[in-house]
Design an enzyme around this catalytic site. Structure first.
Site, PDB file in Angstrom:
ATOM      1  CG  HIS A   6      -9.278  -0.011  -0.232  1.00  0.00           C
ATOM      2  ND1 HIS A   6      -8.638  -0.190   0.981  1.00  0.00           N
ATOM      3  CD2 HIS A   6     -10.614  -0.045   0.046  1.00  0.00           C
ATOM      4  CE1 HIS A   6      -9.541  -0.324   1.936  1.00  0.00           C
ATOM      5  NE2 HIS A   6     -10.740  -0.223   1.399  1.00  0.00           N
ATOM      6  CG  HIS A  62      -3.891  -1.558  -1.434  1.00  0.00           C
ATOM      7  ND1 HIS A  62      -5.000  -2.335  -1.687  1.00  0.00           N
ATOM      8  CD2 HIS A  62      -4.241  -0.745  -0.403  1.00  0.00           C
ATOM      9  CE1 HIS A  62      -5.978  -2.022  -0.845  1.00  0.00           C
ATOM     10  NE2 HIS A  62      -5.541  -1.046  -0.052  1.00  0.00           N
ATOM     11  CG  MET A 119     -11.308   3.132   2.248  1.00  0.00           C
ATOM     12  SD  MET A 119      -9.739   3.130   3.098  1.00  0.00           S
ATOM     13  CE  MET A 119      -8.641   3.177   1.686  1.00  0.00           C
ATOM     14  CG  ASP A 168      -5.170   2.435   1.018  1.00  0.00           C
ATOM     15  OD1 ASP A 168      -6.081   1.592   0.936  1.00  0.00           O
ATOM     16  OD2 ASP A 168      -4.047   2.190   1.509  1.00  0.00           O
ATOM     17  CB  SER A 192      -0.888   0.003   1.245  1.00  0.00           C
ATOM     18  OG  SER A 192      -1.443   1.291   1.403  1.00  0.00           O
ATOM     19  CG  ASP A 241      -6.052  -2.857   3.493  1.00  0.00           C
ATOM     20  OD1 ASP A 241      -4.945  -2.568   3.983  1.00  0.00           O
ATOM     21  OD2 ASP A 241      -6.724  -2.066   2.807  1.00  0.00           O
ATOM     22  CG  MET A 293      -8.382   7.121   2.366  1.00  0.00           C
ATOM     23  SD  MET A 293      -7.585   7.198   3.973  1.00  0.00           S
ATOM     24  CE  MET A 293      -6.692   5.640   3.979  1.00  0.00           C
ATOM     25  CG  MET A 298     -11.615  -2.847   5.542  1.00  0.00           C
ATOM     26  SD  MET A 298     -10.110  -2.419   4.626  1.00  0.00           S
ATOM     27  CE  MET A 298      -9.181  -1.449   5.822  1.00  0.00           C
TER      28      MET A 298
HETATM   29  C1  DX5 Z   1      -6.225   1.607   5.744  1.00  0.00           C
HETATM   30  C2  DX5 Z   1      -5.794   1.231   4.362  1.00  0.00           C
HETATM   31  C3  DX5 Z   1      -4.670   0.284   4.281  1.00  0.00           C
HETATM   32  C4  DX5 Z   1      -3.366   0.770   4.884  1.00  0.00           C
HETATM   33  C5  DX5 Z   1      -2.688  -0.413   5.467  1.00  0.00           C
HETATM   34  O1  DX5 Z   1      -7.365   2.396   5.665  1.00  0.00           O
HETATM   35  O2  DX5 Z   1      -6.878   0.644   3.656  1.00  0.00           O
HETATM   36  O3  DX5 Z   1      -4.457  -0.148   2.948  1.00  0.00           O
HETATM   37  O4  DX5 Z   1      -2.512   1.360   3.952  1.00  0.00           O
HETATM   38  O5  DX5 Z   1      -1.558   0.025   6.137  1.00  0.00           O
HETATM   39  P1  DX5 Z   1      -0.760  -0.868   7.163  1.00  0.00           P
HETATM   40  O6  DX5 Z   1      -0.284  -2.086   6.437  1.00  0.00           O
HETATM   41  O7  DX5 Z   1       0.333   0.022   7.619  1.00  0.00           O
HETATM   42  O8  DX5 Z   1      -1.723  -1.228   8.279  1.00  0.00           O
HETATM   43 ZN    ZN Z   2      -6.453  -0.266   1.679  1.00  0.00          ZN
END
Ligand code: DX5
Ligand code: ZN
Length: 214
Positions: free
Chosen positions: A65, A32, A67, A34, A9, A172, A36, A136
């Site tokens: 992903h 990956h 969010m 993220d 990620s 994740d 947001m 998650m």
């Molecule tokens: C959290 C994200 C993850 C995050 C994971 O909201 O969806 O993808 O980057 O990070 P680590 O591996 O550091 O928990």
């Molecule tokens: Zn993620």
């Protein structure tokens, strides 16, 4: 088990030099990303323009992903990127089946993410519409959080739900070499890891070690 897929990620990467950071994970299966929106989760990250730049530099398929609240409103911004996986949150979709169908219609593998408190039961009637279930293992919004232990049961239950279907089971949040064996033995086959990979002295060697567990 299907081949273990490792998806670093970039939330944990050093954004001051993203291109170099992507070079440190050149042996990843997916990158990956993220996304947001500051509404669905209390944080803001990347949009499609950064995702495209990542894709141009990395030459590795993206695992996007989302969010975001109401992902239908921004889905079309990500479809042209043709990510390997495009994952939406169960809790954010009013018409989940329609959203998944739209992703698949674009030739992209469709994923559904479940927050830690969300039951698996809601997926029962869309199992034929999805390619990936993301359990998650932290509450979404930030990297570097602790794995929530009760998610172990949920990973095992998700594997039972999947049965013989060709659906990937992704985890994740808070995943590292310390707990990878455990989540893989419970049935996870697609692994997201941010901090553990990017904080490693040699991320490519770390990824190889993770892959060896599968
Ligand atoms: C959290 C994200 C993850 C995050 C994971 O909201 O969806 O993808 O980057 O990070 P680590 O591996 O550091 O928990
Ligand atoms: Zn993620």
């Amino acid at each position: 088990m299907d081949k273990l897929l490792i998806c670093p990620s970039i939330l944990a990467a050093d954004f001051r030099n993203l291109a170099a950071e992507l070079g440190r994970v050149a042996n990843a299966d997916y990158i990956h990303v993220d996304v947001m929106d500051g509404h669905y989760v209390p944080n803001l990250t990347f949009g499609p323009m950064v995702a495209r730049a990542v894709q141009d530099v990395a030459d590795i398929p993206l695992d996007v992903h989302l969010m975001v609240t109401n992902p239908d409103e921004c889905l079309e911004l990500f479809v042209p990127l043709r990510p390997g996986f495009l994952t939406v949150h169960y809790e954010a979709c009013t018409h989940l089946q329609r959203t998944l169908a739209r992703i698949r219609e674009a030739g992209i593998k469709a994923g559904v993410a479940l927050n830690p408190h969300t039951p698996l039961a809601g997926l029962e009637y869309v199992l034929d519409d999805l390619d990936l279930i993301l359990v998650m293992t932290v509450n979404p919004g930030y990297g570097g959080q602790e794995f929530i232990p009760s998610m172990e049961q949920k990973i095992a239950a998700a594997r039972r739900l999947i049965g013989s279907r060709r659906i990937r089971l992704q985890v994740d949040g808070g995943i590292s070499l310390d707990n990878l064996n455990r989540v893989v033995s419970l049935g996870a086959d697609t692994i997201v890891a941010g901090s553990a990979v990017f904080q490693a002295a040699d991320p490519m060697a770390y990824i190889d070690k993770m892959r060896a567990i599968g």
